[in-house]
Design an enzyme around this catalytic site. Structure first.
Site, PDB file in Angstrom:
ATOM      1  N   LYS A 188       0.827  -1.208   0.000  1.00 38.76           N
ATOM      2  CA  LYS A 188       0.000   0.000   0.000  1.00 38.76           C
ATOM      3  C   LYS A 188       0.871   1.271   0.000  1.00 38.76           C
ATOM      4  O   LYS A 188       2.096   1.189  -0.033  1.00 38.76           O
ATOM      5  CB  LYS A 188      -0.932  -0.021   1.216  1.00 38.76           C
ATOM      6  CG  LYS A 188      -1.875  -1.230   1.239  1.00 38.76           C
ATOM      7  CD  LYS A 188      -2.841  -1.206   0.078  1.00 38.76           C
ATOM      8  CE  LYS A 188      -4.031  -2.139   0.222  1.00 38.76           C
ATOM      9  NZ  LYS A 188      -3.723  -3.576   0.271  1.00 38.76           N
TER      10      LYS A 188
HETATM   11  C1  PLP Z   1      -9.659  -2.525  -0.963  1.00 40.30           C
HETATM   12  C2  PLP Z   1      -9.074  -3.346   0.156  1.00 40.30           C
HETATM   13  N1  PLP Z   1      -9.749  -3.447   1.304  1.00 40.30           N
HETATM   14  C3  PLP Z   1      -9.267  -4.146   2.342  1.00 40.30           C
HETATM   15  C4  PLP Z   1      -8.062  -4.806   2.280  1.00 40.30           C
HETATM   16  C5  PLP Z   1      -7.573  -5.605   3.451  1.00 40.30           C
HETATM   17  O1  PLP Z   1      -6.403  -5.072   3.995  1.00 40.30           O
HETATM   18  P1  PLP Z   1      -5.350  -5.993   4.772  1.00 40.30           P
HETATM   19  O2  PLP Z   1      -4.596  -6.793   3.759  1.00 40.30           O
HETATM   20  O3  PLP Z   1      -4.474  -5.006   5.486  1.00 40.30           O
HETATM   21  O4  PLP Z   1      -6.111  -6.847   5.717  1.00 40.30           O
HETATM   22  C6  PLP Z   1      -7.315  -4.732   1.103  1.00 40.30           C
HETATM   23  C7  PLP Z   1      -6.027  -5.428   1.004  1.00 40.30           C
HETATM   24  O5  PLP Z   1      -5.528  -5.812   0.020  1.00 40.30           O
HETATM   25  C8  PLP Z   1      -7.835  -3.985   0.008  1.00 40.30           C
HETATM   26  O6  PLP Z   1      -7.146  -3.867  -1.134  1.00 40.30           O
END
Ligand code: PLP
Length: 391
Positions: A188
């Site tokens: 990210k």
């Molecule tokens: C749009 C979106 N929401 C939520 C998440 C979930 O995040 P995490 O991987 O930190 O749990 C991601 C992760 O790729 C995402 O791209």
């Protein structure tokens, strides 16, 4: 091999983590508080709760809204499964509305039609896809009309902002949402290694998220539900939940990274400009489609998503493999959520349910974009794409 994304770690980030390791607190100490304060300053939201990851942030935001099995949540099919599974885990049903073909964000027109034709949802989770803000003001207006809550999934969009009615708003500021969530996974815009956050302007929602992120434990004696004379244990459990706390180590990394967000944003924008300039001839020839950046949005671009065009002579799979042979590893964002086996089996979703998302999903490819890439890397990717697609 050039990945589609990766973390950019500076010596200052390492120093910040080492400082925590040498301190008295490894978890839930001053670094978490400092990171939350920095997130409030950056987004403009009044409250930020740092949590273990972006999925936990989405789950906690849904739990804070006290969804019931009679409730339904709606999100975009063009996202990672967490944007939908959070509603199911919080006890509600899930549905989707289609996306806009240009921005790949939730289509407010499709949401309006859904609300007019079916029972309106209890919550809507739009995604700031690739760092481009969803049409939050329009969705917020619909929420006032149809009575649903809005959780902005800003996992891709820390550092992005949008203009509305002559004013600028940050993603995660919650000017047009009840809550917003972030992910700080290494791919990210900034990273905590694993990490996430919920922002809101509502003190009660913030308190509820904090409570649920810590096993549903209450530590404030004035809020205890049982009065036990002579009690010496300083807490009671009032809700069933998990431990979703962020550690001080992760928070220190996140705060250190935040101080470089503007620099990362400029680097991402510069690389995107190289791609747009060098690939525009291919777009004009129908050999690919470039991402559309709406004028109202100032994105901190998380992804650069191209799509194969009407004149592309090879399949997306072949393009992916040819790029791999040249040392360029791309990714698909996303295979639509409703077509994953769980959502097909549990809810009966099928092909053609959300044609715009399915069309985009079968042509899209995220090409490398991360701050440590050099200009030469971006030129190499663009020239390799040109060579392959012009054959
Ligand atoms: C749009 C979106 N929401 C939520 C998440 C979930 O995040 P995490 O991987 O930190 O749990 C991601 C992760 O790729 C995402 O791209």
């Amino acid at each position: 091999m050039l990945p589609y994304s990766r973390q950019t770690i500076y010596p200052e980030d390492i120093d910040a983590v080492v400082r925590v390791l040498k301190s008295d607190w490894l978890t839930q100490g001053p670094a978490v508080h400092d990171f939350e304060t920095a997130l409030c300053q950056l987004t403009g939201a009044r409250h930020a709760v740092a949590v273990a990851n972006g999925t936990a942030a989405l789950y906690l935001a849904c739990r804070a809204l006290d969804l019931s099995p009679a409730d339904k949540g709606i999100t975009s099919p063009m996202s990672f499964a967490a944007s939908a599974s959070c509603m199911v885990l919080a006890g509600a049903g899930v549905d989707f509305v289609d996306i806009e073909a240009d921005t790949l964000c939730m289509d407010p027109g499709a949401l309006r039609a859904y609300c007019e034709q079916k029972q309106p949802p209890a919550v809507v989770i739009p995604i700031d896809f690739a760092g481009i803000s969803a049409r939050l003001p329009e969705i917020w207006k619909l929420s006032r009309k149809f009575g649903f809550k809005v959780i902005e999934d800003a996992a891709h969009a820390i550092g992005s902002s949008y203009c509305y009615d002559g004013e600028r708003f940050n993603c995660g500021q919650c000017a047009h949402s009840d809550l917003a969530t972030f992910s700080f996974h290494p791919v990210k815009n900034i990273t905590c290694a694993e990490g996430g956050a919920v922002t809101t302007n509502d003190p009660e929602l913030a308190e509820r998220v904090r409570h649920l992120a810590n096993h549903g434990v209450e530590k404030d004696a004035s809020r205890f539900q049982t009065r036990i004379p002579g009690r010496i244990w300083p807490y009671e459990v009032q809700d069933i939940s998990f431990n979703f706390r962020l550690s001080d180590l992760h928070a220190a990394l996140g705060k250190s990274q935040l101080s470089r967000l503007e620099k990362f944003k400029a680097k991402r924008a510069g690389l995107a400009r190289i791609y747009s300039e060098r690939l525009s001839a291919l777009e004009q020839a129908g050999l690919l489609r470039l991402p559309v950046l709406p004028e109202s949005c100032d994105p901190c671009l998380h992804l650069f998503v191209i799509r194969t065009g009407p004149e592309t002579k090879i399949t997306r799979q072949e393009l992916f493999e040819r790029l791999m042979e040249k040392g360029i590893r791309c990714q698909v964002h996303y295979w639509p959520i409703h077509l994953h086996p769980l959502f097909r089996k549990k809810y009966g979703f099928k092909e053609d349910d959300f044609p715009v998302a399915e069309e985009a999903a079968s042509h899209c490819l995220s090409i490398p974009l991360f701050p440590q890439m050099s200009k030469e890397d971006a030129i190499f990717v663009a020239d390799t794409l040109t060579e392959i697609l012009k054959e």
